[in-house]
Scaffold this active site. Structure first.
Site, mmCIF file in Angstrom:
data_model
loop_
_atom_site.group_PDB
_atom_site.id
_atom_site.type_symbol
_atom_site.label_atom_id
_atom_site.label_comp_id
_atom_site.label_asym_id
_atom_site.label_seq_id
_atom_site.Cartn_x
_atom_site.Cartn_y
_atom_site.Cartn_z
ATOM 1 C CD GLU A 317 -69.995 -26.119 34.096
ATOM 2 O OE1 GLU A 317 -71.018 -26.783 33.658
ATOM 3 O OE2 GLU A 317 -70.072 -25.107 34.663
ATOM 4 C CE1 TYR A 402 -77.241 -19.662 34.326
ATOM 5 C CE2 TYR A 402 -75.791 -21.151 35.501
ATOM 6 C CZ TYR A 402 -76.217 -20.494 34.393
ATOM 7 O OH TYR A 402 -75.505 -20.808 33.195
HETATM 8 N N1 BES Z 1 -74.244 -24.169 30.638
HETATM 9 C C1 BES Z 1 -73.673 -23.153 31.378
HETATM 10 C C2 BES Z 1 -73.015 -22.171 30.650
HETATM 11 C C3 BES Z 1 -74.005 -21.758 29.479
HETATM 12 C C4 BES Z 1 -75.424 -21.236 29.884
HETATM 13 C C5 BES Z 1 -73.435 -21.291 28.405
HETATM 14 C C6 BES Z 1 -76.014 -20.647 28.722
HETATM 15 C C7 BES Z 1 -74.413 -20.923 27.168
HETATM 16 C C8 BES Z 1 -75.425 -20.423 27.775
HETATM 17 C C9 BES Z 1 -72.628 -23.635 32.285
HETATM 18 O O1 BES Z 1 -72.915 -24.910 32.984
HETATM 19 C C10 BES Z 1 -72.378 -22.602 33.562
HETATM 20 O O2 BES Z 1 -73.780 -22.408 34.044
HETATM 21 N N2 BES Z 1 -71.401 -22.025 33.724
HETATM 22 C C11 BES Z 1 -71.307 -21.003 34.612
HETATM 23 C C12 BES Z 1 -70.660 -21.580 35.853
HETATM 24 C C13 BES Z 1 -71.312 -21.955 37.282
HETATM 25 C C14 BES Z 1 -70.647 -22.296 38.240
HETATM 26 C C15 BES Z 1 -72.667 -21.000 37.493
HETATM 27 C C16 BES Z 1 -70.519 -19.915 34.185
HETATM 28 O O3 BES Z 1 -69.779 -20.151 33.050
HETATM 29 O O4 BES Z 1 -70.293 -18.890 34.937
HETATM 30 ZN ZN ZN Z 2 -74.798 -24.471 34.209
#
Ligand code: BES
Ligand code: ZN
Length: 626
Positions: A317, A402
């Site tokens: 984050e 990702y």
């Molecule tokens: N920005 C994302 C969450 C997100 C992405 C919300 C797309 C809605 C639409 C956040 O940064 C994220 O990727 N969170 C991951 C954790 C991360 C360590 C991979 C999660 O929530 O699992």
């Molecule tokens: Zn993210």
């Protein structure tokens, strides 16, 4: 994806610079917004809202500063979802206001409804009096029973990807950046946090009247709000924890490396541009692991493991402060520019702070889930740039953006060398700072600033294939973990029946080694072996949310009844989509499991976030939603 036509079209995509470098260049068409920033754009939002826990509404005004990008008198079109619009006024100077006409279009299941406002040519401000619906998809209203303290209600937002429109009438496209200010009236004993400055906040004074200011232009999906019994504890001069009072201490010790992470990120990618970096720990129904709201990351409490083993979430984050918040994907088709870059930066931070072995374990775990996604996805969802017109962006989000995205950058790093790639990336963040860009903007910049400078290195990386094609190119980096090789070597003799379970030396295992061990278990392990593991290592009673997740998945697969109660407790107390959806999906594979799934879901559903309810409804085949 593999037709000749597709290949031809790909070859024709120009790599010329069309970068939205001047904030005045019209943004690209965004399939997930009705807004018309190509002719008139919102540059600032000023909110004045009453937070009512009785009505479960935000009610008040949003005053928008607008700027015509082309002269004319056409309407201002905003996004909205389930908003009740009471009145709309317009002003040339911010003093004299006149009522103006508006039309709220029909509601689209995915996009919500366009709010079209007739604004005279010279108008600079538009004031909308409105209230949200209790079912707003971007808000969750928690009963006190769903909080740690059990005494006060709690409200939080989750606007990404297209839910800001359910609580603010705004141009809800990541291509449109705006500053914002806000005044919130809340119950007097509660405390409000937003993704903006409010230094009085740090003193924790509560009077039910809070003001905020975000000076940097951000897209609407980064506007965030939370209200509840929230305390604050500083960690360093510029980092701290917001959380319910009973959580604040454990969170502050779990996340005490945050300042070190910032120092590492700044050294690599330039100064942190947002002032403070605080973390708000939410109640366990928070639907994500974390959300990179500027100045204040929203995080799930399920990463407070007691041993810092899950804090790469914070690295992630925090990394978004560069990749995502500073340089933003212009449309959701370009999500990989946010998430892929962020995974890459996250891993660089993790490597520096926790060492290469730890980083390698995380990279291998990441590749494993990517592989799982590649096994189930259609080709069109395996390219970094996604075709999303007519689709709900969230339905096609996967580990591709990702982990495949992160891997692509790793491939460039390997081809060009770390030093050169680091300098390139730092230059990229500076060049596009506070801009929203498309995949083609990035590709043009990449070509000019890296590929063309060293054609020999460039020849090693099939850029177009990475970005526009399914799967992972041959020659992609292959993360390896020695620690995981050792875990497998420990597990095998026991699995082969050649050594007792007690021969597995788990004493020094980290969370990640446990995760790998459990993922490594063969299909059809059987209840006897499950019981052996449980007796030796107490897995049913593990508190670590990730280890428990893997164990519960195995328990469902193997019909291991002693974990039944734990499964129910897990699904009823945790609302993080990533941790619960796979468990419901696994249950749905058998008749008995289906029955259990719906029994448990009946108890759990009232505590889940609206976006998670939509997901689990569709897993169980209940409800009309997705
Ligand atoms: N920005 C994302 C969450 C997100 C992405 C919300 C797309 C809605 C639409 C956040 O940064 C994220 O990727 N969170 C991951 C954790 C991360 C360590 C991979 C999660 O929530 O699992
Ligand atoms: Zn993210």
């Amino acid at each position: 994806m593999k037709s000749i036509l597709a290949t031809l079209v790909l070859a024709l995509i120009p790599l010329t610079a069309q970068a939205s470098m001047d904030p005045r260049t019209p943004p690209p068409r965004d399939a997930h917004s009705y807004a018309n920033p190509q002719s008139i754009r919102v540059t600032h939002v000023d909110l004045d809202l009453v937070v009512s826990f009785e009505k479960k509404t935000l009610e008040g005004t949003a005053m928008l500063d607008v700027e015509r990008t082309v002269p004319g008198t056409g309407p201002l079109i905003l996004d909205s979802r389930a908003l009740r619009i009471a009145r709309i006024e317009a002003s040339v100077n911010g003093r004299a206001w006149v009522d103006v006409k508006h039309t709220l279009g029909g509601n689209d299941e995915i996009l919500g409804a366009p709010l079209s406002i007739d604004v005279p040519a010279k108008v600079k401000k538009v004031r909308i009096t409105y209230s949200t619906s209790p079912e707003a998809s971007g808000l969750q209203w928690l009963e006190p029973s769903m909080t740690a303290g059990k005494k006060s209600p709690f409200l939080f937002s989750q606007s990404q990807a297209i839910h800001a429109r359910s609580w603010i009438p705004v141009q809800d496209s990541p291509s449109v950046r705006m500053t914002y200010t806000a005044r919130l009236r809340t119950p007097k004993d509660l405390f409000a946090v937003m993704s903006a400055e409010n230094d009085a906040n740090l003193k924790g004074q509560r009077d039910g009247d809070y003001t905020f200011r975000m000076r940097q232009p951000i897209p609407a999906y980064l506007i965030a709000i939370a209200v509840g019994d929230i305390a604050f504890k500083p960690m360093s001069k510029r980092t701290g924890i917001f959380a319910e009072p009973s959580v604040v201490e454990s969170a502050a010790s779990e996340f005490s490396d945050t300042e070190r992470m910032m120092v590492v990120a700044e050294k690599l990618y330039g100064p942190y541009r947002w002032g403070r970096y605080d973390i708000l720990v939410l109640p366990p129904s928070f639907p994500f692991g974390g959300m990179e709201n500027p100045r204040v990351t929203f995080a799930t409490p399920t990463v407070i493991a007691g041993d810092k083993s899950l804090v790469s979430l914070i690295a992630h984050e925090l990394a978004h402060s560069w990749s995502g918040n500073l340089v933003t994907n212009a449309t959701w088709s370009d999500l990989w520019l946010n998430e892929g870059f962020t995974v890459y930066v996250e891993r660089r931070i993790v490597e520096e702070v926790y060492g290469r072995d730890f980083e390698q374990m995380e990279a291998v775990l990441g590749i494993q889930i990517l592989q799982g996604d590649l096994d189930r996805l259609e080709d069109r969802d395996e390219s970094l740039r996604l075709e999303l017109a007519g689709r709900d962006p969230e339905d096609s989000f996967s580990q591709v953006a990702y982990e495949k995205g992160g891997m692509f950058l790793r491939h460039l790093e390997e081809a060009f060398g770390r030093d050169r790639f680091d300098r390139f990336l730092r230059g990229y963040f500076d060049h596009f700072a506070f801009r929203s860009i498309t995949t083609n903007d990035f590709l043009a910049y990449l070509k000019a600033n890296l590929l063309d400078k060293d054609p020999a290195a460039a020849a090693k990386v099939p850029v177009e294939e990475w970005v526009f094609k399914a799967g992972v190119p041959a020659g992609a980096p292959k993360p390896q973990s020695d620690a995981f090789v050792k875990v497998e070597a420990q597990a095998r003799p026991w699995l082969d029946g050649k050594a007792p379970v007690t021969s597995i030396d788990t004493k020094a295992w980290t969370t990640q080694e446990w995760q790998h061990f459990l993922k490594f278990m063969p299909e059809g392990l059987g209840t006897a072996r499950m019981a052996e593991l449980d007796a030796a290592f107490g897995l049913t009673n593990r508190g670590n949310s990730e280890v428990a997740f893997e164990w519960l998945l195995l328990s469902i697969r193997n019909g291991y009844a002693p974990a039944d109660a734990r499964l129910e407790q897990y699904l009823v107390t945790i609302g993080r989509r990533k941790l619960i959806r796979p468990l419901y999906e696994e249950l749905m594979k058998t008749e008995a499991g289906k029955k259990r799934a719906s029994e448990i879901y009946a108890k759990a559903r009232p505590g889940y976030h609206p976006q998670v309810v939509a997901t689990i409804d569709s897993v169980l085949g209940t409800g009309q939603n997705r």
